[in-house]
Write a protein that holds these residues in place. Structure first.
Motif, PDB file in Angstrom:
ATOM      1  N   VAL A   4       0.833  -1.202   0.000  1.00  0.00           N
ATOM      2  CA  VAL A   4       0.000   0.000   0.000  1.00  0.00           C
ATOM      3  C   VAL A   4       0.865   1.248   0.000  1.00  0.00           C
ATOM      4  N   PHE A   5       1.927   1.236   0.796  1.00  0.00           N
ATOM      5  CA  PHE A   5       2.817   2.387   0.890  1.00  0.00           C
ATOM      6  C   PHE A   5       3.519   2.658  -0.439  1.00  0.00           C
ATOM      7  N   VAL A   6       4.025   1.624  -1.079  1.00  0.00           N
ATOM      8  CA  VAL A   6       4.712   1.798  -2.367  1.00  0.00           C
ATOM      9  C   VAL A   6       3.735   2.293  -3.425  1.00  0.00           C
ATOM     10  N   ALA A   7       2.523   1.716  -3.459  1.00  0.00           N
ATOM     11  CA  ALA A   7       1.512   2.183  -4.415  1.00  0.00           C
ATOM     12  C   ALA A   7       1.139   3.638  -4.148  1.00  0.00           C
ATOM     13  N   ALA A   8       1.080   4.024  -2.871  1.00  0.00           N
ATOM     14  CA  ALA A   8       0.789   5.417  -2.522  1.00  0.00           C
ATOM     15  C   ALA A   8       1.906   6.346  -2.999  1.00  0.00           C
ATOM     16  N   MET A   9       3.147   5.895  -2.936  1.00  0.00           N
ATOM     17  CA  MET A   9       4.262   6.694  -3.455  1.00  0.00           C
ATOM     18  C   MET A   9       4.086   6.941  -4.945  1.00  0.00           C
ATOM     19  N   TRP A  10       3.688   5.912  -5.688  1.00  0.00           N
ATOM     20  CA  TRP A  10       3.476   6.075  -7.130  1.00  0.00           C
ATOM     21  C   TRP A  10       2.310   7.020  -7.407  1.00  0.00           C
ATOM     22  N   ILE A  11       1.246   6.903  -6.613  1.00  0.00           N
ATOM     23  CA  ILE A  11       0.101   7.790  -6.798  1.00  0.00           C
ATOM     24  C   ILE A  11       0.485   9.236  -6.503  1.00  0.00           C
ATOM     25  N   GLN A  12       1.346   9.430  -5.504  1.00  0.00           N
ATOM     26  CA  GLN A  12       1.749  10.791  -5.145  1.00  0.00           C
ATOM     27  C   GLN A  12       2.535  11.479  -6.257  1.00  0.00           C
ATOM     28  N   THR A  13       3.201  10.710  -7.115  1.00  0.00           N
ATOM     29  CA  THR A  13       3.875  11.360  -8.243  1.00  0.00           C
ATOM     30  C   THR A  13       2.867  12.030  -9.161  1.00  0.00           C
ATOM     31  N   CYS A  14       1.613  11.524  -9.150  1.00  0.00           N
ATOM     32  CA  CYS A  14       0.551  12.146  -9.947  1.00  0.00           C
ATOM     33  C   CYS A  14      -0.067  13.338  -9.219  1.00  0.00           C
ATOM     34  N   ALA A  15       0.220  13.471  -7.922  1.00  0.00           N
ATOM     35  CA  ALA A  15      -0.311  14.592  -7.152  1.00  0.00           C
ATOM     36  C   ALA A  15       0.552  15.838  -7.295  1.00  0.00           C
ATOM     37  N   GLY A  16       1.552  15.780  -8.178  1.00  0.00           N
ATOM     38  CA  GLY A  16       2.413  16.939  -8.401  1.00  0.00           C
ATOM     39  C   GLY A  16       2.142  17.647  -9.711  1.00  0.00           C
ATOM     40  N   ILE A  17       0.956  17.408 -10.310  1.00  0.00           N
ATOM     41  CA  ILE A  17       0.674  18.021 -11.610  1.00  0.00           C
ATOM     42  C   ILE A  17       0.573  19.536 -11.509  1.00  0.00           C
ATOM     43  N   GLY A  18       0.243  20.053 -10.306  1.00  0.00           N
ATOM     44  CA  GLY A  18       0.163  21.502 -10.151  1.00  0.00           C
ATOM     45  C   GLY A  18       1.490  22.191 -10.401  1.00  0.00           C
ATOM     46  N   TYR A  19       2.611  21.477 -10.157  1.00  0.00           N
ATOM     47  CA  TYR A  19       3.934  22.069 -10.380  1.00  0.00           C
ATOM     48  C   TYR A  19       4.238  22.236 -11.862  1.00  0.00           C
ATOM     49  N   LEU A  20       3.430  21.628 -12.736  1.00  0.00           N
ATOM     50  CA  LEU A  20       3.654  21.733 -14.183  1.00  0.00           C
ATOM     51  C   LEU A  20       2.914  22.908 -14.806  1.00  0.00           C
ATOM     52  N   PHE A  21       2.228  23.702 -13.981  1.00  0.00           N
ATOM     53  CA  PHE A  21       1.481  24.821 -14.546  1.00  0.00           C
ATOM     54  C   PHE A  21       2.397  25.795 -15.277  1.00  0.00           C
ATOM     55  N   GLY A  22       3.594  26.008 -14.745  1.00  0.00           N
ATOM     56  CA  GLY A  22       4.535  26.906 -15.415  1.00  0.00           C
ATOM     57  C   GLY A  22       4.950  26.401 -16.788  1.00  0.00           C
ATOM     58  N   SER A  23       4.840  25.088 -17.008  1.00  0.00           N
ATOM     59  CA  SER A  23       5.210  24.522 -18.302  1.00  0.00           C
ATOM     60  C   SER A  23       4.075  24.572 -19.310  1.00  0.00           C
ATOM     61  N   ILE A  24       2.824  24.546 -18.825  1.00  0.00           N
ATOM     62  CA  ILE A  24       1.699  24.565 -19.763  1.00  0.00           C
ATOM     63  C   ILE A  24       1.128  25.963 -19.963  1.00  0.00           C
ATOM     64  N   SER A  25       1.463  26.909 -19.067  1.00  0.00           N
ATOM     65  CA  SER A  25       0.903  28.258 -19.201  1.00  0.00           C
ATOM     66  C   SER A  25       1.334  28.964 -20.483  1.00  0.00           C
ATOM     67  N   PRO A  26       2.575  28.787 -20.987  1.00  0.00           N
ATOM     68  CA  PRO A  26       2.918  29.477 -22.252  1.00  0.00           C
ATOM     69  C   PRO A  26       2.043  29.055 -23.428  1.00  0.00           C
ATOM     70  N   ILE A  27       1.740  27.765 -23.575  1.00  0.00           N
ATOM     71  CA  ILE A  27       0.920  27.324 -24.698  1.00  0.00           C
ATOM     72  C   ILE A  27      -0.522  27.792 -24.524  1.00  0.00           C
ATOM     73  N   ILE A  28      -1.009  27.842 -23.268  1.00  0.00           N
ATOM     74  CA  ILE A  28      -2.347  28.385 -23.025  1.00  0.00           C
ATOM     75  C   ILE A  28      -2.377  29.867 -23.374  1.00  0.00           C
ATOM     76  N   LYS A  29      -1.327  30.580 -22.988  1.00  0.00           N
ATOM     77  CA  LYS A  29      -1.258  32.023 -23.231  1.00  0.00           C
ATOM     78  C   LYS A  29      -1.237  32.340 -24.718  1.00  0.00           C
ATOM     79  N   SER A  30      -0.424  31.602 -25.474  1.00  0.00           N
ATOM     80  CA  SER A  30      -0.305  31.882 -26.907  1.00  0.00           C
ATOM     81  C   SER A  30      -1.527  31.404 -27.684  1.00  0.00           C
ATOM     82  N   SER A  31      -2.104  30.261 -27.305  1.00  0.00           N
ATOM     83  CA  SER A  31      -3.237  29.713 -28.048  1.00  0.00           C
ATOM     84  C   SER A  31      -4.504  30.533 -27.844  1.00  0.00           C
ATOM     85  N   LEU A  32      -4.702  31.052 -26.630  1.00  0.00           N
ATOM     86  CA  LEU A  32      -5.920  31.791 -26.317  1.00  0.00           C
ATOM     87  C   LEU A  32      -5.703  33.295 -26.276  1.00  0.00           C
ATOM     88  N   ASN A  33      -4.475  33.727 -26.611  1.00  0.00           N
ATOM     89  CA  ASN A  33      -4.147  35.159 -26.688  1.00  0.00           C
ATOM     90  C   ASN A  33      -4.408  35.859 -25.348  1.00  0.00           C
TER      91      ASN A  33
END
Length: 589
Positions: A18-47
Motif C-alpha cells: 500500500v505504501f509503495v503504491a501510494a508513493m506512485w500515486i503521489q507522483t501524480c499529485a504533483g501536476i500543479g507544479y507543471l502549470f509553469g510549463s503549460i501556461s505558455p501554450i495556453i497564453k499563446s493559443s488563447l491570446n
C-alpha cells in the motif's frame, strides 16, 4: 498451491505494498507544479495577457489546496471510490483545457477556464488525502517518515512527469496538457484498489527500520539522479535515445521499492503472522480495546492526582491501571457512574468542529500559514527574483527549489520522528528549527550577495518542504486518525491563504513600487521628447525591477514572519509536552 495463495494474500494485504503504491500515486499529485510549463501554450493559443494567466494560476493554487470534499468523501466512501472521483476530475478538467487549446472545441471565457483548471488540479487533493489516510493508519508508529516520503513524492512529481514527457516530446506543446489529463487517470485506475487500510498495526516487524532506511536511500538516489539528469539535459544537447535511457533508469528507481513487500511475502511464515496478530490483540496498550475500557482509561487520566505525573513512567502506568481496575469493579457493582467528558482530549479522535475550538489547532494553522506561506511566496516569485539579481537561468532555480523541497519533506519526516521516538518530545520542535532555517534563507535573498539565489533556494526549499512532513503527522497525533482527512485538508488552506497575502499583496506591491521608482529615475536621467514618446507607447508594458532592492523589504518581512512562526511552534511544543510524553513515553520504558 495453498502455500502460493497464502504468499499472494500476504503480498496483496501488505501495508508496504500500500505504501509503495501510494508513493506512485503521489507522483501524480504533483501536476500543479507543471502549470509553469503549460501556461505558455495556453497564453499563446488563447491570446491571454500575463494578468489573465496569473488568474489561472490562482485557480490552480486553490484547486490544489481546497480539499474539503476530498476529505469528506474519504471518510464516507471507500478510498478507491474517492480516488476514482479525483481521477475523473483531473481527466475532465485538463482534458477540456486540451480540447480548447488545440482548437477541437470552442473557447470558453476566462472564468470558465479558471473553473476547469480548478477542477482538474483539485483531483490532486483526492490523491493526497487517500494516500495519506491509508498509510498513516497502516503505519501509526511511523507517521513522520511516512508523511515525509509521501509528501516528498508529491513535491517531486513535477520533475518526474517532466522527464517522462521528454520521451514523448513533440512539436505540439499542447501534448503535455494531454499527458497531464490522461496519465494520472491511468495510474489511479490501475492502483486504486490497493490503497486501503490493511490493519497495519498488526504488521509491525523488527525489520521495519531497515525497510525505511532502504526507502530513504532510494529517495536520496532519486533526487540526486533527477538533479544530475536535469543539469545534463540543460547544458548538453543529448539525443532522444539518451533521453529514453535516462527515463528508463528513472522508472527502475521508482519500481525498486516494491522489492520490500515482495521479500516480506516470501520470507514471512503463516504461523509467524498468526502469532504476531495474536500478540497485538493481547497488548493492553493498543487501540483494539472496546469503547468502555477506553472511556475508563481516559477518565482516570483526566482525574489522576498531580503527583502521579512525577513518578517514573512504569510506576505511573501501574497506578493508573490499578485505579482503572477498581473503577471498573465499582461501576459493575453500581457504586459509581462513569460520566463522559464533553469532548475528546488531545491525542484522541476529534471531529473538525471539535478541533476548531482548540487553541492548539489554531497555533498549528497560523504557524503553517506564516512558514509555508512565506515559502510559497518565494516559489511563486522565483522567476522575478532571479531576473532582478541578473540571472537568466530561472528554470535552474525552479528545479533546484523543487528538489530541496523534496529533500526537506523527507528530512522533516525523518528528524521529527527521531525527536518523537527517541525523546517523546513534541514534533513541532523540528518545525521551529525549519522555520528558523527559512528565516536565514529569506535574509540571504534580501541581501542579494553573490550566490544568494543558490543558498536562499536551498534553505527556503528545505524549510518549506519540512512543513508538509511535520504538520500532517502532528495533526494526526494531537487530533486523531478518524477524521484525519478533514483536518488535513483544512490545514492545507493555510498555504494559499499565506500566498494570497504575502505574494498577492506584499511582494507584488513592493515590487511594482520599486519598479516604478526605477522607471522614474531612468526617465529623469534622459528626459527628452523621444523618451517621453517611447514611454507613452509602452505604458501598458509591465514594469521591470532590477537589483536586490526589488525583494529586499519583502524578504526581510518574510524572514520576520518565519521567526514569529517559530515562536508559535515553540508555544505549541510547550503546550503539548505532556501529550507526547503520554503517547510515546511508554515506548522508552
Amino acid at each position: 498451491m495453498v502455500h502460493l495463495k497464502e504468499r499472494l494474500s500476504f503480498f496483496f494485504n501488505s501495508r508496504w505494498l500500500v505504501f509503495v503504491a501510494a508513493m506512485w500515486i503521489q507522483t501524480c499529485a504533483g501536476i500543479g507544479y507543471l502549470f509553469g510549463s503549460i501556461s505558455p501554450i495556453i497564453k499563446s493559443s488563447l491570446n491571454y495577457n500575463q494578468k489573465q494567466i496569473a488568474r489561472l494560476g490562482v485557480a490552480k493554487d486553490l484547486g490544489d489546496s481546497v480539499g474539503f470534499l476530498a476529505g469528506t468523501l474519504c471518510e464516507i466512501l471507500p478510498l478507491w471510490a474517492a480516488l476514482l472521483v479525483g481521477a475523473i476530475q483531473n481527466f475532465v478538467g485538463y482534458g477540456w483545457v486540451w480540447l480548447i487549446v488545440t482548437g477541437r472545441t470552442s473557447p470558453l471565457p476566462l472564468w470558465a477556464m479558471c473553473i476547469l483548471i480548478f477542477v482538474g488540479t483539485n483531483g490532486e487533493t483526492y490523491f493526497n488525502t487517500a494516500a495519506l489516510v491509508s498509510c498513516v493508519q497502516n503505519f501509526p508508529k511511523s507517521r513522520g517518515p511516512v508523511v515525509g516520503i509521501l509528501k516528498g513524492f508529491a513535491g517531486l512529481g513535477g520533475a518526474i512527469l517532466t522527464q517522462i514527457y521528454a520521451v514523448i516530446h513533440s512539436p505540439d506543446h499542447a501534448s503535455l496538457i494531454f499527458m497531464i489529463a490522461v496519465g494520472p487517470a491511468m495510474v489511479i485506475i490501475a492502483l486504486m484498489f490497493i490503497i486501503r487500510p490493511v490493519g497495519g498495526h498488526r504488521q509491525i516487524r523488527p525489520s521495519d527500520g531497515l525497510s525505511f532506511s532502504f526507502i530513504y536511500s532510494i529517495c536520496l538516489l532519486l533526487a540526486s539522479y533527477l538533479m544530475g539528469v536535469m543539469l545534463v539535459e540543460d547544458f548538453i544537447d543529448v539525443s532522444h535515445n539518451v533521453i529514453i535511457i535516462f527515463t528508463a533508469i528513472l522508472f527502475i528507481l521508482l519500481i525498486i521499492p516494491v522489492v520490500i513487500p515482495i521479500s516480506l511475502s516470501l520470507t514471512q511464515e503463516p504461523e509467524e503472522e498468526a502469532l504476531l496478530s495474536e500478540s497485538r490483540k493481547q497488548d493492553p496498550g493498543k487501540s483494539e480495546h472496546d469503547d468502555g475500557q477506553e472511556i475508563i482509561f481516559s477518565e482516570v487520566e483526566e482525574e489522576k492526582p498531580k503527583g502521579v505525573d512525577l513518578l517514573p513512567a512504569s510506576e505511573r502506568q501501574k497506578r493508573i491501571a490499578h485505579l482503572q481496575v477498581k473503577l471498573a469493579q465499582a461501576a459493575a457493582e453500581g457504586a459509581v457512574r462513569i460520566k463522559r467528558r464533553r469532548g475528546p482530549r488531545r491525542g484522541e479522535d476529534f471531529t473538525l468542529v471539535q478541533a476548531l475550538i482548540k487553541a492548539d489547532f489554531w497555533l498549528m494553522f497560523f504557524s503553517l500559514l506564516l512558514g509555508s506561506g512565506s515559502g510559497l511566496t518565494v516559489i511563486d516569485n522565483l522567476g522575478q527574483m532571479s531576473q532582478s539579481l541578473g540571472s537568466d537561468n530561472t528554470h535552474v532555480f525552479v528545479s533546484l527549489i523543487s528538489i530541496w523541497n523534496f529533500l526537506g519533506r523527507i528530512g522533516g519526516g525523518y528528524f521529527s520522528e527521531i525527536i518523537v521516538r527517541d525523546n517523546a518530545y513534541p514534533r513541532h520542535a523540528a518545525m521551529a528549527v525549519a522555520q528558523v532555517v527559512m528565516a536565514f534563507g529569506h535574509f540571504f535573498f534580501a541581501m542579494g550577495w553573490p550566490g544568494a539565489m543558490y543558498i536562499g533556494t536551498l534553505l527556503v526549499g528545505l524549510g518549506y518542504g519540512a512543513h508538509w512532513a511535520i504538520v500532517p503527522a502532528a495533526a494526526s497525533e494531537l487530533f486523531g486518525l478518524k477524521n484525519f482527512g478533514a483536518l488535513y485538508n483544512f490545514l492545507t488552506l493555510a498555504n494559499p491563504a499565506g500566498s494570497l497575502v504575502f505574494s498577492g499583496l506584499i511582494a507584488s506591491s513592493i515590487y511594482d513600487m520599486e519598479a516604478e521608482k526605477q522607471a522614474q529615475q531612468r526617465h529623469h536621467g534622459r528626459l527628452n521628447l523621444a523618451s517621453v514618446f517611447s514611454s507613452f507607447l509602452n505604458m501598458d508594458e509591465p514594469l521591470k525591477c532590477e537589483g536586490a532592492i526589488c525583494f529586499f523589504l519583502t524578504s526581510l518581512i518574510m524572514s520576520g514572519l518565519c521567526i514569529i512562526a517559530a515562536v508559535l511552534s515553540m508555544i505549541l511544543v510547550y503546550r503539548t509536552k505532556t501529550v507526547y510524553a503520554n503517547l510515546y513515553g511508554k515506548s522508552r520504558t
